[in-house]
Design a protein around this motif. Structure first.
Motif, PDB file in Angstrom:
ATOM      1  N   PHE A   1       0.863  -1.179   0.000  1.00 35.95           N
ATOM      2  CA  PHE A   1       0.000   0.000   0.000  1.00 35.95           C
ATOM      3  C   PHE A   1       0.898   1.227   0.000  1.00 35.95           C
ATOM      4  O   PHE A   1       1.911   1.260   0.697  1.00 35.95           O
ATOM      5  N   PHE A   2       0.522   2.250  -0.774  1.00 35.75           N
ATOM      6  CA  PHE A   2       1.291   3.490  -0.764  1.00 35.75           C
ATOM      7  C   PHE A   2       0.425   4.634  -1.264  1.00 35.75           C
ATOM      8  O   PHE A   2      -0.665   4.441  -1.826  1.00 35.75           O
ATOM      9  N   THR A   3       0.937   5.837  -1.044  1.00 39.85           N
ATOM     10  CA  THR A   3       0.280   7.045  -1.543  1.00 39.85           C
ATOM     11  C   THR A   3       1.135   7.626  -2.656  1.00 39.85           C
ATOM     12  O   THR A   3       2.340   7.833  -2.477  1.00 39.85           O
ATOM     13  N   SER A   4       0.526   7.872  -3.806  1.00 44.02           N
ATOM     14  CA  SER A   4       1.268   8.407  -4.945  1.00 44.02           C
ATOM     15  C   SER A   4       1.531   9.896  -4.756  1.00 44.02           C
ATOM     16  O   SER A   4       0.986  10.531  -3.846  1.00 44.02           O
TER      17      SER A   4
ATOM     18  N   GLY B   1      -1.397  12.173  -4.329  1.00 39.65           N
ATOM     19  CA  GLY B   1      -2.282  11.958  -3.186  1.00 39.65           C
ATOM     20  C   GLY B   1      -3.210  10.769  -3.292  1.00 39.65           C
ATOM     21  O   GLY B   1      -4.016  10.520  -2.387  1.00 39.65           O
ATOM     22  N   GLU B   2      -3.086   9.980  -4.370  1.00 41.13           N
ATOM     23  CA  GLU B   2      -3.961   8.812  -4.520  1.00 41.13           C
ATOM     24  C   GLU B   2      -3.457   7.655  -3.662  1.00 41.13           C
ATOM     25  O   GLU B   2      -2.263   7.358  -3.637  1.00 41.13           O
ATOM     26  N   HIS B   3      -4.374   6.995  -2.948  1.00 43.57           N
ATOM     27  CA  HIS B   3      -4.018   5.842  -2.110  1.00 43.57           C
ATOM     28  C   HIS B   3      -4.112   4.574  -2.957  1.00 43.57           C
ATOM     29  O   HIS B   3      -5.172   4.258  -3.507  1.00 43.57           O
ATOM     30  N   ILE B   4      -3.003   3.853  -3.069  1.00 43.90           N
ATOM     31  CA  ILE B   4      -2.912   2.692  -3.949  1.00 43.90           C
ATOM     32  C   ILE B   4      -2.844   1.409  -3.122  1.00 43.90           C
ATOM     33  O   ILE B   4      -1.993   1.270  -2.249  1.00 43.90           O
ATOM     34  N   ASP B   5      -3.756   0.487  -3.418  1.00 48.69           N
ATOM     35  CA  ASP B   5      -3.775  -0.830  -2.785  1.00 48.69           C
ATOM     36  C   ASP B   5      -3.408  -1.860  -3.859  1.00 48.69           C
ATOM     37  O   ASP B   5      -4.227  -2.202  -4.709  1.00 48.69           O
TER      38      ASP B   5
ATOM     39  N   GLN C   1       3.488   0.761   3.000  1.00 46.91           N
ATOM     40  CA  GLN C   1       3.144  -0.234   4.017  1.00 46.91           C
ATOM     41  C   GLN C   1       3.098  -1.615   3.385  1.00 46.91           C
ATOM     42  O   GLN C   1       2.624  -1.768   2.253  1.00 46.91           O
TER      43      GLN C   1
ATOM     44  N   SER D   1       4.784   7.984  -0.966  1.00 46.09           N
ATOM     45  CA  SER D   1       4.913   8.068   0.493  1.00 46.09           C
ATOM     46  C   SER D   1       4.003   7.034   1.142  1.00 46.09           C
ATOM     47  O   SER D   1       3.249   6.324   0.475  1.00 46.09           O
ATOM     48  N   ASN D   2       4.084   6.941   2.469  1.00 40.19           N
ATOM     49  CA  ASN D   2       3.222   6.063   3.261  1.00 40.19           C
ATOM     50  C   ASN D   2       3.258   4.611   2.792  1.00 40.19           C
ATOM     51  O   ASN D   2       2.225   3.946   2.680  1.00 40.19           O
TER      52      ASN D   2
END
Length: 364
Positions: A151-154, A157-161, A182, A179-180
């Protein structure tokens, strides 16, 4: 010998100063009625390259240079195009905006002879300014895919699973904006081909090997895929394994992920994963796995030339088992693609081969 250290510049002002210094030098030459010259370290010769086991292929401290002269018929056009790219870099960095190389090319198709010409000039400019290419704000267009336990944030700002996809997520163009991150993955598996990537997703590899991150560069990896693999390794320090065809082209691809390339040696600190391991397919195991020659192919003259060239690479001194496998490939003159394992059983790769290799740490 030492290596040529690429300076990671985080302040845009530093990039702007470097561009302005090059332009000022050109203006100074013209004011003195001297032909202006652009100087860049030569990225095309192995004489400028050293091998550092902790970094891969790196440019020497004092590499030979190449010159681009305005008063030379052979390089006048390239001089003008390089100045155009420098101007665009200055504009992008000053306004804190980004564009892809493809977008830059289509802004003035008639200006550049082709996309490859622009790509080469962008790399030369990064080397000339001694900055990583992405700090020019000119991005490569991604072609690699990722799937699995990530999981990450592009950058936008899009959250990618990546676990929710059945076909893979396109690796972002702006890898540095991610960023972010996981994960609960136990390892990263990089596969050579999209066909293998899709097969492993379809056959639900996770059921057989546990949580992992699956990546493909769809053949020879683009810079963004290499940056992404490096980012995951830096962030998570997970084992990174590579699955490629048992042929010289597959070995070249794996070597690029692990040790980098001659052309990008000045950016090795950001593009390589020296701890990457060769999971398969090993040339020495092909005939044991596939007794019939139906799934094997003869090496071409081009393959043999590439294999012999690989034996001269500076990193082979640190990889005696790789050397043995390449010599075996040349001796048998036979190669095999990953897909040939499906001749044994349709799910042999995902259900037997990979689980056994990973469970037994059977890699080089």
């Amino acid at each position: 010998m030492g290596d040529y250290v690429t300076i990671l510049i985080t302040r845009s002002a530093d990039v702007l100063r470097r561009v302005e210094a090059v332009v000022a030098s050109v203006i100074d030459s013209v004011s003195k009625n001297e032909p202006p010259i652009l100087v860049s370290h030569n990225r095309t010769t192995w004489n400028n390259i050293s091998f550092d086991p902790s970094k891969g292929l790196v440019m020497n401290y004092s590499p030979s240079v190449k010159t681009i002269r305005l008063n030379s018929a052979n390089s006048a056009q390239k001089f003008a195009l390089t100045m155009k790219v420098l101007s665009k870099v200055h504009q992008l960095v000053r306004t804190d905006t980004f564009c892809t190389k493809r977008e830059l090319y289509y802004q003035d198709v008639k200006l550049f002879p082709g996309q490859s010409t622009l790509d080469d000039i962008v790399d030369d400019v990064a080397c000339m300014l001694q900055v990583p290419r992405w700090n020019l704000h000119i991005l490569a267009t991604s072609k690699g895919l990722v799937a699995g336990d990530l999981f990450f944030t592009s950058g936008d700002g899009e959250h990618i699973d990546c676990s929710s996809t059945g076909t893979g997520v396109l690796i972002p163009n702006h890898v540095q904006g991610i960023s972010n991150l996981q994960t609960e993955a136990e390892f990263v598996l990089v596969v050579e081909k999209d066909a293998t990537f899709q097969l492993l997703l379809d056959q639900k590899l996770r059921q057989y090997v546990g949580p992992h991150i699956l990546i493909t560069g769809k053949g020879f990896p683009d810079v963004n895929t290499r940056l992404f693999v490096r980012l995951l390794w830096q962030h998570f320090r997970l084992p990174t394994l590579c699955l490629v065809d048992a042929d010289p082209h597959g070995l070249e691809i794996m070597s690029t992920y692990k040790y980098g390339s001659k052309a990008q040696s000045f950016e090795a600190n950001h593009l390589t994963v020296p701890s990457l391991r060769w999971l398969g397919i090993l040339p020495s195991e092909v005939q044991r796995l596939i007794p019939s020659t139906n799934g094997l192919m003869q090496l071409t003259e081009r393959d043999i030339k590439k294999a012999n060239e690989l034996l001269t690479r500076p990193y082979l001194s640190a990889q005696p088992l790789w050397k043995t496998e390449i010599e075996y490939l040349i001796k048998t003159k036979m190669k095999a693609e990953i897909q040939c394992l499906s001749q044994i059983a349709i799910d042999f790769l995902s259900n037997i081969y990979l689980p056994n290799k990973i469970r037994n740490s059977s890699w080089l």
